[in-house]
Design a protein around this motif. Structure first.
Motif, PDB file in Angstrom:
ATOM      1  N   THR A 226      -5.660   3.006 -11.673  1.00 43.77           N
ATOM      2  CA  THR A 226      -4.962   3.250 -10.402  1.00 43.77           C
ATOM      3  C   THR A 226      -3.481   3.494 -10.699  1.00 43.77           C
ATOM      4  OG1 THR A 226      -4.496   0.922  -9.974  1.00 43.77           O
ATOM      5  CG2 THR A 226      -6.623   1.745  -9.219  1.00 43.77           C
ATOM      6  N   SER A 230       2.180   0.424  -5.851  1.00 42.29           N
ATOM      7  CA  SER A 230       2.281  -0.330  -4.598  1.00 42.29           C
ATOM      8  C   SER A 230       3.638  -0.985  -4.353  1.00 42.29           C
ATOM      9  CB  SER A 230       1.164  -1.370  -4.510  1.00 42.29           C
ATOM     10  OG  SER A 230       1.036  -2.069  -5.719  1.00 42.29           O
ATOM     11  N   PHE A 267      -7.507   9.646  -3.741  1.00 42.61           N
ATOM     12  CA  PHE A 267      -6.237   8.920  -3.884  1.00 42.61           C
ATOM     13  C   PHE A 267      -5.382   9.118  -2.621  1.00 42.61           C
ATOM     14  CE2 PHE A 267      -1.739   8.835  -5.164  1.00 42.61           C
ATOM     15  CZ  PHE A 267      -1.653   7.503  -5.521  1.00 42.61           C
ATOM     16  N   LEU A 271      -3.527   6.503   0.378  1.00 46.39           N
ATOM     17  CA  LEU A 271      -2.201   6.555   1.009  1.00 46.39           C
ATOM     18  C   LEU A 271      -2.363   6.541   2.532  1.00 46.39           C
ATOM     19  CD1 LEU A 271      -0.478   9.293  -1.230  1.00 46.39           C
ATOM     20  CD2 LEU A 271      -0.438   6.809  -1.542  1.00 46.39           C
ATOM     21  N   ARG A 274      -2.887   3.045   3.872  1.00 47.77           N
ATOM     22  CA  ARG A 274      -1.607   2.336   4.034  1.00 47.77           C
ATOM     23  C   ARG A 274      -1.023   2.653   5.423  1.00 47.77           C
ATOM     24  NH1 ARG A 274       3.411   4.575   2.716  1.00 47.77           N
ATOM     25  NH2 ARG A 274       5.070   3.035   2.418  1.00 47.77           N
ATOM     26  N   ASN A 336      -7.351  -3.843  -6.794  1.00 47.65           N
ATOM     27  CA  ASN A 336      -7.869  -3.814  -5.413  1.00 47.65           C
ATOM     28  C   ASN A 336      -9.284  -4.382  -5.285  1.00 47.65           C
ATOM     29  OD1 ASN A 336      -7.932  -2.988  -2.550  1.00 47.65           O
ATOM     30  ND2 ASN A 336      -9.485  -1.547  -3.295  1.00 47.65           N
ATOM     31  N   ASP A 367       3.922  -6.686  -4.535  1.00 49.57           N
ATOM     32  CA  ASP A 367       3.771  -5.541  -3.632  1.00 49.57           C
ATOM     33  C   ASP A 367       3.414  -5.973  -2.210  1.00 49.57           C
ATOM     34  OD1 ASP A 367       1.033  -6.169  -3.575  1.00 49.57           O
ATOM     35  OD2 ASP A 367       0.451  -4.561  -4.927  1.00 49.57           O
ATOM     36  N   HIS A 368       3.595  -7.279  -1.896  1.00 50.26           N
ATOM     37  CA  HIS A 368       3.166  -7.717  -0.558  1.00 50.26           C
ATOM     38  C   HIS A 368       3.747  -6.787   0.516  1.00 50.26           C
ATOM     39  CE1 HIS A 368       2.623  -9.942   3.143  1.00 50.26           C
ATOM     40  NE2 HIS A 368       3.912  -9.754   3.350  1.00 50.26           N
ATOM     41  N   ASN A 372      -0.619  -3.874   4.876  1.00 51.78           N
ATOM     42  CA  ASN A 372      -1.721  -3.771   3.906  1.00 51.78           C
ATOM     43  C   ASN A 372      -2.320  -5.131   3.573  1.00 51.78           C
ATOM     44  OD1 ASN A 372      -1.281  -1.079   3.731  1.00 51.78           O
ATOM     45  ND2 ASN A 372      -0.505  -1.077   1.637  1.00 51.78           N
ATOM     46  N   TRP A 377      -6.837  -8.737   4.111  1.00 52.26           N
ATOM     47  CA  TRP A 377      -7.374 -10.082   4.347  1.00 52.26           C
ATOM     48  C   TRP A 377      -8.296 -10.116   5.547  1.00 52.26           C
ATOM     49  CZ3 TRP A 377      -8.218 -14.201   1.642  1.00 52.26           C
ATOM     50  CH2 TRP A 377      -7.521 -14.357   0.454  1.00 52.26           C
TER      51      TRP A 377
HETATM   52  P1  FAD Z   1      -3.737   2.804  -5.888  1.00 49.33           P
HETATM   53  O1  FAD Z   1      -5.219   2.703  -5.926  1.00 49.33           O
HETATM   54  O2  FAD Z   1      -3.096   3.625  -6.936  1.00 49.33           O
HETATM   55  O3  FAD Z   1      -3.348   3.327  -4.445  1.00 49.33           O
HETATM   56  C1  FAD Z   1      -2.108   3.994  -4.171  1.00 49.33           C
HETATM   57  C2  FAD Z   1      -1.434   3.375  -2.982  1.00 49.33           C
HETATM   58  O4  FAD Z   1      -2.253   3.503  -1.818  1.00 49.33           O
HETATM   59  C3  FAD Z   1      -1.193   1.879  -3.134  1.00 49.33           C
HETATM   60  O5  FAD Z   1      -0.027   1.648  -3.880  1.00 49.33           O
HETATM   61  C4  FAD Z   1      -1.081   1.447  -1.682  1.00 49.33           C
HETATM   62  O6  FAD Z   1       0.183   1.747  -1.139  1.00 49.33           O
HETATM   63  C5  FAD Z   1      -2.111   2.338  -1.003  1.00 49.33           C
HETATM   64  N1  FAD Z   1      -3.404   1.641  -0.944  1.00 49.33           N
HETATM   65  C6  FAD Z   1      -4.370   1.616  -1.887  1.00 49.33           C
HETATM   66  N2  FAD Z   1      -5.434   0.910  -1.454  1.00 49.33           N
HETATM   67  C7  FAD Z   1      -5.123   0.476  -0.224  1.00 49.33           C
HETATM   68  C8  FAD Z   1      -5.805  -0.312   0.752  1.00 49.33           C
HETATM   69  N3  FAD Z   1      -7.039  -0.777   0.540  1.00 49.33           N
HETATM   70  N4  FAD Z   1      -5.179  -0.596   1.905  1.00 49.33           N
HETATM   71  C9  FAD Z   1      -3.945  -0.115   2.147  1.00 49.33           C
HETATM   72  N5  FAD Z   1      -3.248   0.636   1.276  1.00 49.33           N
HETATM   73  C10 FAD Z   1      -3.823   0.926   0.102  1.00 49.33           C
HETATM   74  N6  FAD Z   1      -1.678  -3.344  -0.800  1.00 49.33           N
HETATM   75  C11 FAD Z   1      -0.333  -3.434  -0.762  1.00 49.33           C
HETATM   76  O7  FAD Z   1       0.364  -2.432  -0.962  1.00 49.33           O
HETATM   77  N7  FAD Z   1       0.272  -4.624  -0.469  1.00 49.33           N
HETATM   78  C12 FAD Z   1      -0.440  -5.762  -0.223  1.00 49.33           C
HETATM   79  O8  FAD Z   1       0.147  -6.807   0.048  1.00 49.33           O
HETATM   80  C13 FAD Z   1      -1.860  -5.685  -0.300  1.00 49.33           C
HETATM   81  N8  FAD Z   1      -2.615  -6.793  -0.108  1.00 49.33           N
HETATM   82  C14 FAD Z   1      -3.986  -6.697  -0.147  1.00 49.33           C
HETATM   83  C15 FAD Z   1      -4.752  -7.841   0.108  1.00 49.33           C
HETATM   84  C16 FAD Z   1      -6.133  -7.771   0.093  1.00 49.33           C
HETATM   85  C17 FAD Z   1      -6.957  -9.013   0.387  1.00 49.33           C
HETATM   86  C18 FAD Z   1      -6.775  -6.542  -0.188  1.00 49.33           C
HETATM   87  C19 FAD Z   1      -8.271  -6.451  -0.223  1.00 49.33           C
HETATM   88  C20 FAD Z   1      -6.030  -5.403  -0.433  1.00 49.33           C
HETATM   89  C21 FAD Z   1      -4.629  -5.456  -0.419  1.00 49.33           C
HETATM   90  N9  FAD Z   1      -3.823  -4.318  -0.673  1.00 49.33           N
HETATM   91  C22 FAD Z   1      -2.458  -4.426  -0.598  1.00 49.33           C
HETATM   92  C23 FAD Z   1      -4.426  -2.990  -0.907  1.00 49.33           C
HETATM   93  C24 FAD Z   1      -4.639  -2.616  -2.393  1.00 49.33           C
HETATM   94  O9  FAD Z   1      -5.312  -3.668  -3.045  1.00 49.33           O
HETATM   95  C25 FAD Z   1      -3.342  -2.315  -3.142  1.00 49.33           C
HETATM   96  O10 FAD Z   1      -2.582  -1.378  -2.412  1.00 49.33           O
HETATM   97  C26 FAD Z   1      -3.610  -1.725  -4.518  1.00 49.33           C
HETATM   98  O11 FAD Z   1      -4.402  -2.603  -5.280  1.00 49.33           O
HETATM   99  C27 FAD Z   1      -2.290  -1.481  -5.225  1.00 49.33           C
HETATM  100  O12 FAD Z   1      -2.503  -0.963  -6.507  1.00 49.33           O
HETATM  101  P2  FAD Z   1      -2.145   0.558  -6.823  1.00 49.33           P
HETATM  102  O13 FAD Z   1      -0.767   0.875  -6.382  1.00 49.33           O
HETATM  103  O14 FAD Z   1      -2.476   0.793  -8.252  1.00 49.33           O
HETATM  104  O15 FAD Z   1      -3.169   1.297  -5.881  1.00 49.33           O
END
Ligand code: FAD
Length: 468
Positions: A226, A230, A267, A271, A274, A336, A367-368, A372, A377
């Protein structure tokens, strides 16, 4: 002259507010340390933010300008700074949580009273809450249609950073505060570098390769395919328009409709998730503390401080859960798929209220992001939008077996299991005590029986639905 108030936009490029502020006369960039906002943050995020601020400041200083650093309540600080520096307007990027909107309304009133104009602009999302709605004009509560409309809508191109002569020439000799001065301990996790440079490196590397296997491999935590963007998207060290433009270019380089094209589209769809959760939060600011989905009766969550502590410590005896919780401690980040597994385990195996888990993530994640984190949750707890039905409960063992078949991810974070075979790791709950002791003597036994807890969780939700 304009002040530009940096908040969740710690960047110069692709910054609509800064571009507006510097369009006619040189702009003065400002950051305000607001103790009310900091009260909701944990050490990893504050450390990331301070690094981002220091790099942004460097960017300004290389252009004979600076980032003016102030402390206090923006309602007082901004009108005072405007008067002191002869600015007649302030710009900032809109934020969408309930607390942020209350603060912004108060700042608007204070600036009005001081006769200072202000302009809030769209700076954190491609499409703002209210822009993509159902045909009746309501916010979406299900992602599918929202996601389609989001994909179909034209996106604005990124903004250029301001030229050096579009910034006020000055020096601010106030140092950025340290973590300690802000009242935070050093984070126990290693915090990744912040700033636009590191964000672009991540984006470029991702668009050069992993984006094309994202659709297929993103659920496998050991593969780390990924983007890891975030925290950068949360603090705006890179603009969402710039990220989107990169993905559009990646799509234009491959055949439309091909697997590679669809992988990039997948991907983009993350976005959109989010922005989906952003609009949910905007329309329902109370989801931060309340269930989005209404049940007939209150859900009778379990009060289980010991189970909660074992979950936080990564000592539940469920290997994939423990690996995730330890990744969180070590990196202030979790993959994720594993976030979904640990959230399901807390709420459906330990039957602990999702708010406990949300609070822990809020404190520990770099990244809280309110929308999201809350959306994730509540989805896992079956209290959210498009809620996972309450009877669909993740089995942590089969999830581990499926998404980490060789237990590579698990072994990376759980050293006690490094010498154990994948087979026993994935059947830890069924193995005899003798088998467990001989395979990994230091690793804990499962703290609950998943099958029993599954039944208990279903009963808990049926009672809340009024079925029993
Ligand atoms: P990538 O897979 O590369 O995705 C790119 C971007 O897309 C992420 O950086 C994020 O901005 C967005 N994104 C991806 N998946 C999700 C999703 N399921 N929901 C919303 N946006 C998403 N994401 C956060 O940014 N902050 C959080 O505090 C957060 N808390 C989470 C809590 C729980 C219980 C769960 C199940 C998911 C949470 N996520 C959160 C969503 C997701 O897990 C993370 O965005 C992701 O793991 C970040 O890694 P990445 O940047 O490599 O994601």
């Amino acid at each position: 002259m304009y002040l530009h108030w940096h908040r969740r936009d710690l960047r110069a490029a692709d910054n609509a507010g800064l571009a507006r502020a510097s369009a006619d006369d040189p702009a003065l960039p400002v950051f305000v340390f607001d103790s009310d906002v900091l009260a909701h943050a944990g050490p990893p995020r504050v450390a990331f933010m301070l690094d981002a601020l220091s790099r942004l400041r460097e960017w300004y200083r290389e252009r004979d300008s600076d980032l003016l650093v102030a402390h206090g309540d923006p309602r007082e600080v901004l009108p005072d700074l405007a008067t002191e520096h002869g600015a007649d307007s302030v710009t900032w990027g809109r934020d969408y949580s309930g607390l942020a909107r209350e603060r912004d309304a108060a700042v608007r009133r204070a600036l009005d009273d001081a006769d200072v104009a202000r302009e809030a602009v769209q700076n954190a999302v491609c499409h703002e809450p209210g822009e993509i709605t159902t045909n009746d004009g309501d916010p979406y509560s299900v992602f599918t249609y929202f996601g389609r409309k989001w994909q179909d809508r034209e996106k604005r191109a990124p903004y250029d950073p301001p030229a050096a002569d579009a910034l006020v020439t000055f020096e601010d000799d106030t140092d950025l505060p340290t973590l300690d001065e802000l009242g935070f301990d050093e984070p126990e996790a290693d915090i990744p570098p912040a700033g636009t440079g590191p964000a672009r490196e991540l984006l470029d590397a991702f668009l050069d390769g992993d984006v094309y296997r994202y659709d297929d491999r993103r659920d496998y935590p050991a593969e780390e395919c990924t983007s890891r963007l975030s925290a950068h998207l949360k603090y705006g060290t890179i603009g969402i328009r710039e990220v989107y433009a990169g993905t559009a270019e990646a799509r234009s380089a491959v055949e439309p409709g091909s697997e590679r094209d669809e992988s990039v589209a997948e991907f983009q769809s993350q976005l959109a998730w989010r922005e989906f959760y952003t609009q949910v939060l905007f329309a329902n600011p109370n989801v931060v503390t309340e269930n989005y989905k209404r049940y007939e009766r209150p859900i009778r969550w379990n009060d289980d401080p010991e189970g909660l502590q074992a979950w936080k410590d990564g000592e539940t005896g469920y290997p994939i859960v423990d690996a995730g919780m330890r990744q969180l401690r070590e990196e202030a980040y979790m993959h994720n798929r594993v976030r979904m597994i640990v959230a399901s385990f807390l709420t459906k195996d330990l039957l602990v209220d999702w708010r406990e888990g949300y609070d822990w993530f809020r404190e520990k994640l770099v990244d809280h992001d309110t929308g999201n984190d809350n959306g994730g949750w509540q989805w896992a707890a079956s209290t959210g939008t498009d809620a996972q039905p309450y009877f669909r409960i993740f089995n942590p063992m089969t999830q581990g077996e499926r998404y980490d078949p060789d237990a590579e991810y698990i072994k990376r974070y759980v050293p006690e299991l490094r010498d154990a075979g994948a087979e026993i790791i994935h059947s830890w709950h069924e193995a005899s005590l003798t088998q467990r002791r001989s395979a990994a003597p230091e690793y804990p036994d499962p703290i609950v029986d998943h099958s029993e807890r599954r039944e208990a969780a279903i009963e808990m939700f049926e009672e809340a639905r009024g079925d029993s």
